[in-house]
Design an enzyme around this catalytic site. Structure first.
Site, PDB file in Angstrom:
ATOM      1  CB  CYS A  85      -0.967  -0.030   1.179  1.00  0.00           C
ATOM      2  SG  CYS A  85      -2.338   1.148   1.027  1.00  0.00           S
ATOM      3  CG  HIS A 194      -3.140  -3.654   3.530  1.00  0.00           C
ATOM      4  ND1 HIS A 194      -2.195  -2.991   4.281  1.00  0.00           N
ATOM      5  CD2 HIS A 194      -3.758  -2.696   2.786  1.00  0.00           C
ATOM      6  CE1 HIS A 194      -2.245  -1.694   4.023  1.00  0.00           C
ATOM      7  NE2 HIS A 194      -3.185  -1.489   3.110  1.00  0.00           N
ATOM      8  CD  GLU A 196      -0.406  -5.552   5.905  1.00  0.00           C
ATOM      9  OE1 GLU A 196      -0.704  -4.351   6.051  1.00  0.00           O
ATOM     10  OE2 GLU A 196      -0.313  -6.095   4.786  1.00  0.00           O
TER      11      GLU A 196
END
Length: 222
Positions: A85, A194, A196
């Site tokens: 991002c 994302h 994560e």
């Protein structure tokens, strides 16, 4: 492996990235934007957030942070670098990846679970996936529209440098539905979604993002 996660003023996903690194089986090393020392890490993650308040352009100030001098030099020598991002925006501003990222075409911030296809699994960050594997990870951005000139788009497509592509819906107007790209060498990868946030069953959107962090152990270094 020791994986450094850089924190800039305004970064907000650094702790999440550190946790994903640990879940992926590695040691997470906190790196500070004002430092000139990568602490001997084996890879670097530039996490999401709003570095320096997103003033000027997203990532435009972070590109000049002292730690980025070290990241740029190390990336040129083959160090694996993942930009997520805002981290993707920083990689573009640093000229480690081509193109640019503009305001979403609908001019609003978007937050959703996003279906992706892994187009290239020949990087240190995607080796754990099968080519063309479809995954779902969260997406949250206001300036995620990937753009580039026609020659760059042709090269990205022709040389297999697109790493991930949006499926079902293009959430931000990115050219050719591009969600992530790599450099020629393959060690630098940037993507807008994302991974994560998709590494634990208890929280997030499942486990589909974990491969971005376990891939390092596969030894897929350029």
């Amino acid at each position: 492996m020791r994986v450094g996660v850089v924190t800039f003023p305004g970064t907000l996903d650094d702790v999440d990235a550190q946790r994903a690194v640990r879940i992926g089986g590695h040691e997470a090393v906190a790196l500070w934007h004002a430092d000139h020392d990568l602490q001997g890490v084996d890879a670097v993650v530039l996490p999401g957030g709003f570095s320096y308040g997103d003033y000027l352009r997203c990532g435009a100030i972070s590109r000049f942070a002292p730690i980025m001098t070290e990241v740029i030099e190390a990336a040129g020598k083959g160090l694996p670098v993942l930009g997520i991002c805002n981290g993707f925006q920083i990689l573009v501003e640093s000229h480690l990846l081509p193109g640019g990222l503009l305001r979403n075409d609908h001019r609003t911030f978007i937050c959703r679970d996003q279906k992706l296809r892994i187009e290239n699994n020949e990087t240190p960050w995607t080796a754990a996936y099968a080519k063309d594997q479809e995954i779902v990870v969260p997406l949250k951005n206001g300036e995620g529209q990937y753009v580039a000139d026609d020659e760059t788009i042709k090269r990205l497509e022709g040389e297999g440098l697109v790493v991930a592509r949006y499926l079902d819906v293009n959430p931000n107007g990115s050219m050719n539905d591009i969600a992530g790209i790599r450099n020629d060498r393959g060690n630098v990868v940037g993507l807008m979604p994302h991974p994560e946030h998709a590494t634990e069953a208890l929280t997030g959107s499942g486990l589909d993002g974990l491969g971005f962090f376990t891939s390092l152990a596969a030894g897929a270094f350029a």
